[in-house]
Design an enzyme around this catalytic site. Structure first.
Site: not given
Length: 340
Positions: A124-126, A148, A152
């Protein structure tokens, strides 16, 4: 002919990816491994569940014996399985670390010992954290701010370490926010659509100023397939190209589609560590031929139509709201220690 093990293939993005691969003539067999937790449902696979090219196995990626058995039968692994909801990670951080980090390690161990041609780890970009200006390319530092995103980022680093140390042919994809049919109604677009379709109000954090890039799930799956086929082991590929919207702008689009007014919107205090803006540079994948094709307005209208036509799929799920976030523990003061 390729054989592909897809973890989390009964989830939102994973099920779209499975259906995409089943249409490919050079794919001989696909096995879906999914634990069928709250966000995974065989109904997401639809007719694909009956396709003779697909096998379904209910199980957990932490089950090393099961993972070994399945990896040994496939030459490619595409790893979607993960705990993925930011709000849940705020009070269930342990589950996120266990599944996202240790589960990924279990799969990588099997891929190393048994040998695979390609291991695509979906992220993810997060992991890049908030960017007030500019856009993160694949060499940008990882600065996650919530459990979260941290889980990741940790799983990304573990995956890349298996390439560096054991030469496991790992590729990592990082996409912006996905939307589309079949998404669990705890995510903002299906949450707002299902509430508005029932005539209920929706809630915006803060002043609705948080900016996200919205990418149709089919465009993300196209990017993942491209990485599966043409990505170089040891490389990370950002998958973007959607539309940047603040949460207030997104809400306006959903209100319009549902025929609702701003009287349905309630503003609430911002959640913990709500990053203001994410942004990625996806030119690296574009150089391989990736180009998103789904326009936001048409994609949102298609998504809303799916939720209108399938209340039996989402109504039972929307009855299970997230529990309240527990209050933080406050350490006793020095004086309290003295009088204890």
């Amino acid at each position: 002919m390729r054989t592909v093990l897809v973890t989390g293939g009964a989830g939102f993005i994973g099920s779209h990816f499975v259906k995409r691969l089943l249409r490919c003539e050079d794919i001989a067999r696909i096995t879906v491994l999914d634990a069928l937790t709250y966000a995974g449902h065989v109904e997401n696979l639809g007719k694909a569940f009956l396709d003779p090219k697909m096998d379904f196995v209910q199980g957990n990626i932490l089950d090393a014996d099961l993972v070994d058995h399945l990896v040994a039968q496939h030459d490619h692994v595409v790893h979607f399985a993960a705990e993925s909801h930011v709000d849940r990670s705020l009070y269930e951080a342990g589950n996120f670390l266990t599944t996202n980090v240790l589960g990924t390690r279990t799969l990588l161990d099997a891929a190393w010992r048994l040998g695979v041609e390609k291991f695509v780890h979906v992220s993810t970009d997060e992991v890049y954290g908030p960017l007030l200006t500019g856009a993160a390319d694949e060499l940008a530092p990882l600065r996650p701010t919530v459990p979260y995103a941290a889980s990741k980022a940790a799983s990304d680093l573990v995956a890349m370490s298996y390439f560096q140390t054991y030469s496991v042919p790992v590729c990592i994809t990082r996409s912006s926010n996905n939307y589309g049919p079949c998404q669990h109604p705890e995510k903002i677009i299906p949450l707002f659509l299902t509430r508005l379709l029932k005539g209920e109000p929706v809630t915006l954090h803060g002043q609705g100023q948080h900016v996200r890039n919205w990418l149709h799930v089919e465009d993300n799956c196209a990017g993942i397939e491209l990485v599966l086929r043409s990505g170089s082991p040891g490389e990370v590929y950002n998958i973007g190209g959607g539309t940047d919207l603040s949460s207030k702008e997104l809400t306006g689009e959903l209100l319009r589609i549902c025929g609702s007014g701003w009287d349905k919107v309630r503003y609430i205090p911002d959640r913990l560590s709500n990053d203001l803006r994410y942004a990625m540079d996806w030119s690296k994948l574009a150089a391989l031929g990736y180009q998103p094709t789904q326009a936001l307005q048409a994609g949102l209208e298609e998504t809303a139509d799916w939720y209108r036509r399938n209340p039996d799929r989402w109504a039972p799920l929307s009855r299970s709201p997230l529990p309240a976030l527990p209050s933080p523990r406050v350490a006793p003061s020095h004086q309290e220690h003295q009088h204890a």
